[in-house]
Write a protein that holds these residues in place. Sequence first.
Motif, mmCIF file in Angstrom:
data_model
loop_
_atom_site.group_PDB
_atom_site.id
_atom_site.type_symbol
_atom_site.label_atom_id
_atom_site.label_comp_id
_atom_site.label_asym_id
_atom_site.label_seq_id
_atom_site.Cartn_x
_atom_site.Cartn_y
_atom_site.Cartn_z
ATOM 1 N N LYS A 39 0.814 -1.214 0.000
ATOM 2 C CA LYS A 39 0.000 0.000 0.000
ATOM 3 C C LYS A 39 0.850 1.268 0.000
ATOM 4 N N GLN A 40 1.940 1.283 0.753
ATOM 5 C CA GLN A 40 2.812 2.461 0.786
ATOM 6 C C GLN A 40 3.433 2.721 -0.585
ATOM 7 N N VAL A 41 3.807 1.663 -1.271
ATOM 8 C CA VAL A 41 4.388 1.821 -2.617
ATOM 9 C C VAL A 41 3.344 2.417 -3.553
ATOM 10 N N ILE A 42 2.135 1.911 -3.464
ATOM 11 C CA ILE A 42 1.065 2.430 -4.328
ATOM 12 C C ILE A 42 0.797 3.903 -4.035
ATOM 13 N N ASP A 43 0.706 4.245 -2.763
ATOM 14 C CA ASP A 43 0.442 5.643 -2.391
ATOM 15 C C ASP A 43 1.544 6.572 -2.892
ATOM 16 N N ALA A 77 3.099 9.985 -9.725
ATOM 17 C CA ALA A 77 2.408 10.086 -11.015
ATOM 18 C C ALA A 77 1.633 11.400 -11.090
ATOM 19 N N SER A 78 0.989 11.764 -10.002
ATOM 20 C CA SER A 78 0.229 13.017 -9.961
ATOM 21 C C SER A 78 1.146 14.220 -10.145
ATOM 22 N N SER A 79 2.321 14.177 -9.502
ATOM 23 C CA SER A 79 3.262 15.294 -9.637
ATOM 24 C C SER A 79 3.809 15.401 -11.058
ATOM 25 N N SER A 126 -1.268 4.262 -14.271
ATOM 26 C CA SER A 126 -1.266 3.249 -15.339
ATOM 27 C C SER A 126 -0.285 3.623 -16.442
ATOM 28 N N ARG A 127 -0.302 4.876 -16.881
ATOM 29 C CA ARG A 127 0.604 5.316 -17.951
ATOM 30 C C ARG A 127 2.055 5.305 -17.485
ATOM 31 N N LEU A 128 2.253 5.642 -16.217
ATOM 32 C CA LEU A 128 3.601 5.627 -15.655
ATOM 33 C C LEU A 128 4.169 4.198 -15.672
ATOM 34 N N ILE A 129 3.364 3.242 -15.229
ATOM 35 C CA ILE A 129 3.802 1.836 -15.218
ATOM 36 C C ILE A 129 3.982 1.326 -16.642
ATOM 37 N N GLU A 130 3.081 1.711 -17.535
ATOM 38 C CA GLU A 130 3.201 1.297 -18.934
ATOM 39 C C GLU A 130 4.503 1.817 -19.539
#
Length: 85
Positions: free
Chosen positions: A11-15, A21-23, A29-33
């Motif tokens: 959860k911490q990694v996701i947060d 990604a927001s910054s 999703s696009r960041l991981i892609e």
Amino acid sequence: MDTKLTLKLDKQVIDKAKAYASSQKRSLSRLIESYLKTLIEKEDASSKDNIKISPFVKSMQTGVKIPADLDYKKTYGDHLAEKYK
């Protein structure tokens, strides 16, 4: 064509990833892609660097190891001096 993928992550990694990604003004999703694409492209590039040597060229190998610090000009000069003595 986009396809859905479900991942289980800490959860911490996701947060932290969502905040990053927001910054960057991108979706997670696009960041991981993008990250996965760079991994795939590196793999493809490294496989292209593996040049296959034909059996004929391999048969021409002499097995002689040349030192990295060889002064070939001096060596060739010495050879010519000895040859035309």
